[in-house]
Scaffold this active site. Structure first.
Site, PDB file in Angstrom:
ATOM      1  CD1 TRP A   1      12.483 -22.020  18.941  1.00  0.00           C
ATOM      2  CD2 TRP A   1      13.384 -21.397  16.994  1.00  0.00           C
ATOM      3  NE1 TRP A   1      11.538 -22.169  17.955  1.00  0.00           N
ATOM      4  CE2 TRP A   1      12.053 -21.794  16.770  1.00  0.00           C
ATOM      5  CE3 TRP A   1      14.150 -20.975  15.905  1.00  0.00           C
ATOM      6  CZ2 TRP A   1      11.468 -21.782  15.501  1.00  0.00           C
ATOM      7  CZ3 TRP A   1      13.569 -20.950  14.632  1.00  0.00           C
ATOM      8  CH2 TRP A   1      12.246 -21.350  14.449  1.00  0.00           C
TER       9      TRP A   1
ATOM     10  CE  LYS B   1       7.130 -18.715  17.548  1.00  0.00           C
ATOM     11  NZ  LYS B   1       8.566 -18.618  17.591  1.00  0.00           N
TER      12      LYS B   1
ATOM     13  CG  ASP C   1      15.047 -16.295  21.333  1.00  0.00           C
ATOM     14  OD1 ASP C   1      14.020 -15.580  21.322  1.00  0.00           O
ATOM     15  OD2 ASP C   1      15.211 -17.263  20.562  1.00  0.00           O
TER      16      ASP C   1
HETATM   17  C1  LIG Z   1       9.813 -18.959  16.887  1.00  0.00           C
HETATM   18  C2  LIG Z   1      11.052 -18.723  17.624  1.00  0.00           C
HETATM   19  C3  LIG Z   1      12.203 -18.213  16.989  1.00  0.00           C
HETATM   20  C4  LIG Z   1      12.239 -17.916  15.510  1.00  0.00           C
HETATM   21  O1  LIG Z   1      11.451 -16.846  15.235  1.00  0.00           O
HETATM   22  P1  LIG Z   1      11.370 -16.197  13.769  1.00  0.00           P
HETATM   23  O2  LIG Z   1      10.782 -14.862  14.060  1.00  0.00           O
HETATM   24  O3  LIG Z   1      10.503 -17.090  12.952  1.00  0.00           O
HETATM   25  O4  LIG Z   1      12.743 -16.102  13.217  1.00  0.00           O
HETATM   26  C5  LIG Z   1      13.323 -18.001  17.756  1.00  0.00           C
HETATM   27  N1  LIG Z   1      13.333 -18.257  19.076  1.00  0.00           N
HETATM   28  C6  LIG Z   1      12.259 -18.756  19.721  1.00  0.00           C
HETATM   29  C7  LIG Z   1      12.335 -19.030  21.179  1.00  0.00           C
HETATM   30  C8  LIG Z   1      11.084 -19.001  19.016  1.00  0.00           C
HETATM   31  O5  LIG Z   1      10.005 -19.495  19.644  1.00  0.00           O
END
Ligand SMILES: *Cc1c(COP(=O)(O)O)cnc(C)c1O
Length: 356
Positions: free
Chosen positions: A101, A192, A168
């Site tokens: 990511w 998540k 993030d």
């Molecule tokens: C799953 C994830 C993403 C991507 O998320 P989306 O909402 O599917 O775009 C980005 N960063 C991390 C750390 C993730 O676990």
């Protein structure tokens, strides 16, 4: 049979969230209409958005300097959005590369300016968190990924510097105490740890905005979403309703402080078994292990079918590791009860008795 869902995302949510969402699909607030067919501008829909934003502020202790917005496009759309809003024309930003990511975040930011990767753990298939790197003072912001969902590593502390810190937090937001005042922007895809798929949250320090000299499209402009209170255009009422319910549940559990104790207990039990059991090996560096996603492999791949059969028998689902790591990944987000971790550990013990 009771199912124990270890999915990395979209993930398990509390049963009360599923029950209330199901009811709202049939009849929302005794209005005779489904939540799926109502305007996002109806009074009780606006209340859902306002409550969800207020709960993020309350549960994360968001200071007055910051605001909370919900947007669509998941964390993936936040990758370019962050750069669009914070990276000046001709400017530079610093990133750590700690997983897939993070790679994607870097790739998107590169469309907007010079990106300096100041630390990377790619040399060891991202099984650790780099530390002790200097953050250049001449960058517009520094970006990191707090929890690397695929590789099972997590930052235990965040570096301090004079430049805005952007993070993030998709896979560990609301799982542990975070000092929001130290961050310029925190963002997360909802699915998540925060709710169902369909939205992303961004917690933005307001005085960082409007400085890039860029002509930002309205939807990608944090300032527009702040001013419109996350109702710039049609937002998914059902998805934000799910977030709101999950945050209400979290508050009832005692908030982030209480849930973080449970998360620590779950992770400690899980890693204790991975280390104790001679048939498995953890893949992440011990000091960087994630409390959310525990990654491990079978020492003897030949036994895979047998272990998988035992998992199935016990109702343990979605334990397969990401293809970049292989093996297994136990995702233990807030809504996963300790009981589910205990069931998985019991399966691992029985497996050892039979095949060890
Ligand atoms: C799953 C994830 C993403 C991507 O998320 P989306 O909402 O599917 O775009 C980005 N960063 C991390 C750390 C993730 O676990």
């Amino acid at each position: 049979m009771k199912i124990h869902n270890f999915s990395a995302g979209p993930c398990i949510l509390p049963q009360v969230v599923f029950d209330k969402m199901a009811q709202a699909c049939l009849d929302f607030n005794n209005s005779g209409t489904s939540i799926l067919e109502i305007s996002h501008r109806r009074k009780d829909a606006v209340e859902v958005m306002d409550t969800a934003r207020a709960l993020v502020k309350e549960l994360m202790n968001v200071p007055e300097t910051h605001d909370v917005v919900f947007m669509q496009g998941g964390a993936s759309l936040q990758f370019p959005t962050v750069a669009y809003n914070l990276l000046r024309e001709g400017g530079k930003a610093a990133y750590t590369q700690t997983g897939k990511w993070a790679e994607n975040a870097i790739k998107e930011a590169k469309r907007f300016g010079e990106i300096e990767v100041i630390a990377s753990s790619k040399d060891k298939n991202y099984n650790y968190i780099p530390k002790g790197y200097p953050i250049p003072a001449d960058v517009d912001y520094f970006h990191c990924t707090s929890n690397n969902t695929i590789f099972g590593t997590q930052m235990k502390e965040f570096p301090t510097s004079s430049v805005p810190l952007v993070c993030d937090m998709s896979s560990d937001i609301l799982s542990r105490d975070i000092d929001v005042s130290k961050f310029g922007v925190i963002y997360a895809g909802a699915q998540k740890n925060m709710g169902p798929a369909g939205s992303a949250v961004a917690i933005v320090q307001k005085d960082l905005l409007g400085k890039t000299g860029r002509n930002i499209p309205d939807y990608l402009n944090y300032d527009v979403h702040i001013k419109k209170e996350s109702s710039f255009n049609t937002w998914p009422v059902i998805a934000i309703y799910g977030v709101m319910l999950n945050l209400q549940w979290l508050k009832e559990q005692g908030g982030v402080e209480e849930i973080s104790k449970i998360n620590t207990a779950k992770a400690d039990a899980m890693y204790h078994e991975i280390d104790r059991n001679g048939l498995f090996t953890g893949t992440a560096a011990t000091e960087d292990r994630s409390q959310m996603n525990a990654t491990f492999v079978l020492n003897n791949e030949i036994l895979k079918a047998d272990f998988d059969a035992m998992l199935k028998e016990a109702g343990v689902v979605s334990l397969a590791g990401h293809r970049d790591v292989g093996g297994y990944r136990a995702s233990m987000y807030n809504a996963l009860p300790l009981e589910s971790v205990e069931v998985l550990i019991e399966v691992m013990k029985q497996f050892e008795q039979q095949f060890g």
